[in-house]
Scaffold this motif. Structure first.
Motif, PDB file in Angstrom:
ATOM      1  N   MET A  63       0.835  -1.197   0.000  1.00  0.00           N
ATOM      2  CA  MET A  63       0.000   0.000   0.000  1.00  0.00           C
ATOM      3  C   MET A  63       0.875   1.254   0.000  1.00  0.00           C
ATOM      4  SD  MET A  63      -2.861   1.129   2.774  1.00  0.00           S
ATOM      5  CE  MET A  63      -3.669   2.722   2.648  1.00  0.00           C
ATOM      6  N   MET A  64       1.935   1.258   0.822  1.00  0.00           N
ATOM      7  CA  MET A  64       2.804   2.424   0.898  1.00  0.00           C
ATOM      8  C   MET A  64       3.510   2.670  -0.429  1.00  0.00           C
ATOM      9  SD  MET A  64       3.678   4.940   2.840  1.00  0.00           S
ATOM     10  CE  MET A  64       3.749   4.711   4.604  1.00  0.00           C
ATOM     11  N   THR A  65       3.893   1.615  -1.121  1.00  0.00           N
ATOM     12  CA  THR A  65       4.514   1.769  -2.442  1.00  0.00           C
ATOM     13  C   THR A  65       3.552   2.451  -3.397  1.00  0.00           C
ATOM     14  OG1 THR A  65       5.929  -0.158  -2.114  1.00  0.00           O
ATOM     15  CG2 THR A  65       5.547   0.523  -4.395  1.00  0.00           C
ATOM     16  N   GLN A  70       2.251   7.290  -6.294  1.00  0.00           N
ATOM     17  CA  GLN A  70       1.229   8.227  -6.766  1.00  0.00           C
ATOM     18  C   GLN A  70       1.529   9.665  -6.357  1.00  0.00           C
ATOM     19  OE1 GLN A  70      -2.737   7.281  -5.466  1.00  0.00           O
ATOM     20  NE2 GLN A  70      -3.600   9.157  -6.302  1.00  0.00           N
ATOM     21  N   TRP A  71       1.921   9.896  -5.101  1.00  0.00           N
ATOM     22  CA  TRP A  71       2.027  11.247  -4.567  1.00  0.00           C
ATOM     23  C   TRP A  71       3.436  11.828  -4.591  1.00  0.00           C
ATOM     24  CZ3 TRP A  71      -2.154  14.077  -3.975  1.00  0.00           C
ATOM     25  CH2 TRP A  71      -3.380  13.403  -3.894  1.00  0.00           C
ATOM     26  N   LYS A  76       8.428   3.003  -4.347  1.00  0.00           N
ATOM     27  CA  LYS A  76       9.027   2.150  -3.322  1.00  0.00           C
ATOM     28  C   LYS A  76       8.365   2.477  -1.996  1.00  0.00           C
ATOM     29  CE  LYS A  76      12.687   5.476  -2.444  1.00  0.00           C
ATOM     30  NZ  LYS A  76      14.095   5.762  -2.407  1.00  0.00           N
ATOM     31  N   PRO A  77       8.428   1.534  -1.054  1.00  0.00           N
ATOM     32  CA  PRO A  77       7.837   1.847   0.253  1.00  0.00           C
ATOM     33  C   PRO A  77       8.728   2.810   1.025  1.00  0.00           C
ATOM     34  CG  PRO A  77       8.877  -0.303   0.329  1.00  0.00           C
ATOM     35  CD  PRO A  77       8.989   0.184  -1.096  1.00  0.00           C
ATOM     36  N   THR A  78       8.119   3.501   1.947  1.00  0.00           N
ATOM     37  CA  THR A  78       8.836   4.345   2.890  1.00  0.00           C
ATOM     38  C   THR A  78       8.206   4.108   4.254  1.00  0.00           C
ATOM     39  OG1 THR A  78       9.663   6.591   3.304  1.00  0.00           O
ATOM     40  CG2 THR A  78       7.390   6.406   2.525  1.00  0.00           C
ATOM     41  N   LEU A  81       4.441   8.512   5.747  1.00  0.00           N
ATOM     42  CA  LEU A  81       4.031   9.621   4.898  1.00  0.00           C
ATOM     43  C   LEU A  81       2.977  10.414   5.655  1.00  0.00           C
ATOM     44  CD1 LEU A  81       3.646   7.970   1.367  1.00  0.00           C
ATOM     45  CD2 LEU A  81       5.390   9.619   2.082  1.00  0.00           C
ATOM     46  N   SER A  82       3.000  11.723   5.435  1.00  0.00           N
ATOM     47  CA  SER A  82       2.005  12.605   6.061  1.00  0.00           C
ATOM     48  C   SER A  82       1.316  13.414   4.985  1.00  0.00           C
ATOM     49  CB  SER A  82       2.684  13.565   7.037  1.00  0.00           C
ATOM     50  OG  SER A  82       3.276  12.865   8.084  1.00  0.00           O
TER      51      SER A  82
END
Length: 171
Positions: A63-65, A70-71, A76-78, A81-82
């Motif tokens: 999901m994070m990827t 997109q944003w 890649k995952p991180t 995110l805020s």
């Protein structure tokens, strides 16, 4: 006696194995309370009478990827995110909804293992980090990064947690 400002937390599990959700929620509430108290006390951050809401989304790397791709155009995952609900600069008056903080479980687990620190401590740091982003703090420029890291360090110290940057002096 002045009442401390507060935050309303909305928790959503969208992916990943997060275990005891009541424990994660309590961890988030503690981290956010410390961050609010610090910003109000040390940074003169105003807070409305009615506690503004923060949405904490618990995700997995997949999901994070997708979100990061997109944003931020980074497929890649991180770890965190805020997404502020409304643009806010440090010291600005927040509205009723501050925004979303999204955490990626697998990335957080890997990082905690690499850092040799308890996962709860790493999650706490990332919630504080994400929360500061909702208030307009960033780490793009070195001076801004130093300020944000010092505030994070001070908040974590109030929770008896170590400096995640190793050498930051609290402001």
């Amino acid at each position: 006696m002045t009442k401390s400002p507060a935050i309303s937390l909305a928790l959503a599990v969208e992916g990943g194995e997060w275990g005891d959700l009541e424990a994660v929620e309590a961890l988030a509430e503690t981290a956010l309370a410390a961050a609010v108290a610090d910003l109000a006390g040390h940074e003169a951050q105003p807070f409305p009478e009615t506690p503004p809401e923060v949405s904490l989304v618990l995700a997995d790397d997949a999901m994070m990827t997708d979100i990061n791709s997109q944003w931020r155009n980074q497929p890649k995952p991180t770890n965190v995110l805020s997404f502020p609900a409304f643009p806010l600069v440090p010291g600005g008056q927040p509205g009723p909804m501050l925004g979303d903080i999204i955490l990626a479980r697998e990335t957080i687990e890997r990082e905690a293992a690499e850092l040799d620190k308890p996962i709860d401590e790493h999650i706490t740091h990332l919630i504080v980090h994400g929360f500061l982003h909702l208030f307009g703090y960033d780490h793009i420029e070195n001076s801004d990064a130093e300020e944000m890291e010092a505030i994070e360090t001070r908040i974590l110290a109030s929770l008896d947690l170590s400096d995640p940057y190793g050498d930051t002096e609290p402001v």
